[in-house]
Every structure is written in C-alpha cells, then in structure tokens.
Design a protein around this motif. Structure first.
Motif, PDB file in Angstrom:
ATOM      1  N   ILE A 119      12.289 -39.123 -24.362  1.00 38.48           N
ATOM      2  CA  ILE A 119      13.539 -38.999 -25.117  1.00 38.48           C
ATOM      3  C   ILE A 119      14.626 -39.756 -24.355  1.00 38.48           C
ATOM      4  CG2 ILE A 119      15.319 -37.434 -25.974  1.00 38.48           C
ATOM      5  CD1 ILE A 119      13.188 -35.288 -26.215  1.00 38.48           C
ATOM      6  N   ASP A 180      10.669 -43.892 -27.446  1.00 36.53           N
ATOM      7  CA  ASP A 180      11.283 -42.601 -27.764  1.00 36.53           C
ATOM      8  C   ASP A 180      10.384 -41.897 -28.766  1.00 36.53           C
ATOM      9  OD1 ASP A 180      12.958 -40.590 -29.219  1.00 36.53           O
ATOM     10  OD2 ASP A 180      14.498 -41.332 -27.856  1.00 36.53           O
ATOM     11  N   SER A 182      10.867 -38.764 -30.067  1.00 36.83           N
ATOM     12  CA  SER A 182      11.565 -37.613 -30.659  1.00 36.83           C
ATOM     13  C   SER A 182      10.981 -37.226 -32.016  1.00 36.83           C
ATOM     14  CB  SER A 182      13.055 -37.928 -30.823  1.00 36.83           C
ATOM     15  OG  SER A 182      13.650 -38.216 -29.586  1.00 36.83           O
ATOM     16  N   LYS A 210      15.794 -31.009 -24.654  1.00 35.88           N
ATOM     17  CA  LYS A 210      15.579 -31.672 -25.945  1.00 35.88           C
ATOM     18  C   LYS A 210      14.162 -31.412 -26.456  1.00 35.88           C
ATOM     19  CE  LYS A 210      19.440 -33.899 -26.918  1.00 35.88           C
ATOM     20  NZ  LYS A 210      20.191 -33.644 -28.189  1.00 35.88           N
TER      21      LYS A 210
END
Length: 252
Positions: A119, A180, A182, A210
C-alpha cells in the motif's frame, strides 16, 4: 526437497509435527530458514519454501511481478494437494500471501500477514528529497553516458535489498516495489491476522493499519518493541498469537 513447477524448481522443507497444514513465505533476500524456529514450535505439518530467486530455488525466467509469484505458489500448493491450509507470509512473502488470499481459494483456511508492503503511503519530506536528488542526478549521468557513476549512484541511494540484488532479481525488485494491492486486499474474506512492529522503518505501521481497514475479517496486532521482523524480535509473543489464531491455544 525439490518440486518443478512450470520452468521453476522450488526448494522446500516439511516439518512433520502434526496434521494441520501451514505454509510459510519468507521476505525479500531471505530463505526458508527464516520461519524454521517458528515451524519447530507448532503442532502442524509445516511447509517452508525458498521463493524463486532465493535460497536453493531457481531464478525466475522473466521479470516477475508479485502476481506472478502468487500464481506460482498457488500452483505449488495445488500440486501438493494441500487442503485446509494456513498461509503465513513476512514482508514480500506477506504480499504474495495476500494476493493468493484475495482469490479466496477453497483450500485456504486462514492468513497471517507480517510487516507486508503493498500500500502506497505519503513519504516523509526527507525521503521525497532523497528520491528527487537521485532522479535528478540519475538523469544527468544517463544523459552524459556516465555508466559507472550511475551505478555508484544507485548503490549509494538504493535500499539494502537493492544493493544485495543482482541481475534479474534487481529488475524484479524494481518491478514489485511500486505495486499497490489495495484493491486485492478488499477481496479477502478469509480470517486474517496482521502483525506489525511499531518501530518498522522498512514498512511503516500505517500500512498495517490500512491492511486491517481493507481486509474485512482481520485483526491487527502491533508489537511495541519490534521493527521489521516482529516474529523474531518478539518471538514468544508472536508464537502465542499465532498458536491462538490457528487454534493450538484455546481462544476462550
């Protein structure tokens, strides 16, 4: 032991201390011995892997992404017919474990993610200045064909992982470091334990927070006096938390 998956030979070790299956994925630059002290303390059938390009496993034959690593490890798991499996990954291995878990395979029971990147966070001013300086100097050296100076610059500004990586593994590191994941984290439905060290200067604890926010059925534990290797720096606490999570210790 060795297992050929596609064009890659994976070196692995099995610790037979029980019937519950658990597979460990080490971080960048490490090997299967990273989790050996943990595996020896569990009442499990533990699988420890040298990821491709590390330990005694063969080098990848192309510039892999983290997704490529995840696909290969998933093939390895299917090849060994592992079921009701618990995945444990540290750092880069945690990122791979997360990508596998995002598919929610039927054979996966639980996931443990330790100090994992994946992240993007806002970098500190000092870090941003360092990156700006590097890019500026690199552009100048490249423009004037100063190859030796460019390599010295990379070694000066690069991380320890970058400095110790050579050839295709350096290219892979440059490839995976900017990913990333996410979106993939939000797809994970399996019970997940996330462990970070508060003093981690490689992957800040904000990343762990996160991960916890994105993964629906997750729990975050932060060890106060640990850095990037909380499972070794706080060995007893980690072992207790892991055993509790996988059911070796009564949750009541």
């Amino acid at each position: 032991m060795k297992k050929k998956i596609s064009d890659i030979t994976i070196n692995y070790k099995v610790i037979e201390n029980g019937t519950k299956n658990i597979l460990f994925l080490h971080g960048w630059g490490a090997n299967l011995n990273s989790f050996l002290p943990v595996a020896k303390e569990l009442k499990c059938r533990s699988f420890l892997i040298d990821l491709p390009g590390f330990g005694e496993s063969s080098l990848p034959n192309s510039i892999y992404s983290s997704y490529d690593y995840a696909n290969l490890i998933e093939l390895f798991i299917n090849e060994l017919n592992l079921d009701n499996l618990i995945l444990v990954g540290h750092s880069f291995g945690g990122k791979i474990a997360s990508l596998i878990a995002s598919k929610n395979p039927s054979w996966l029971e639980k996931v443990v993610i330790i100090s994992s990147p994946g992240i993007k966070t806002k970098k500190k001013f000092k870090t941003r200045l360092k990156i700006f300086t590097y890019k500026l100097l690199a552009k100048i050296f490249y423009t004037f064909g100063l190859k030796k100076s460019l390599e010295k610059l990379r070694n000066k500004f690069g991380s320890q992982d970058y400095k110790s990586s050579k050839g295709i593994m350096r290219e892979i590191l440059k490839n995976v470091i900017n990913e990333d994941i996410s979106t993939e984290l939000k797809k994970i439905k399996k019970d997940t334990l996330i462990i970070f060290g508060k003093n981690d200067d490689a992957v800040p604890v904000e990343v762990g927070i996160k991960f916890n926010q994105y993964i629906e059925n997750s729990k975050l534990i932060v060890y106060e006096n640990a850095g990037h290797f909380p499972f070794l720096e706080n060995f007893d606490s980690f072992l207790y938390d892991l055993k509790k999570f996988i059911g070796e210790i009564n949750n009541g």
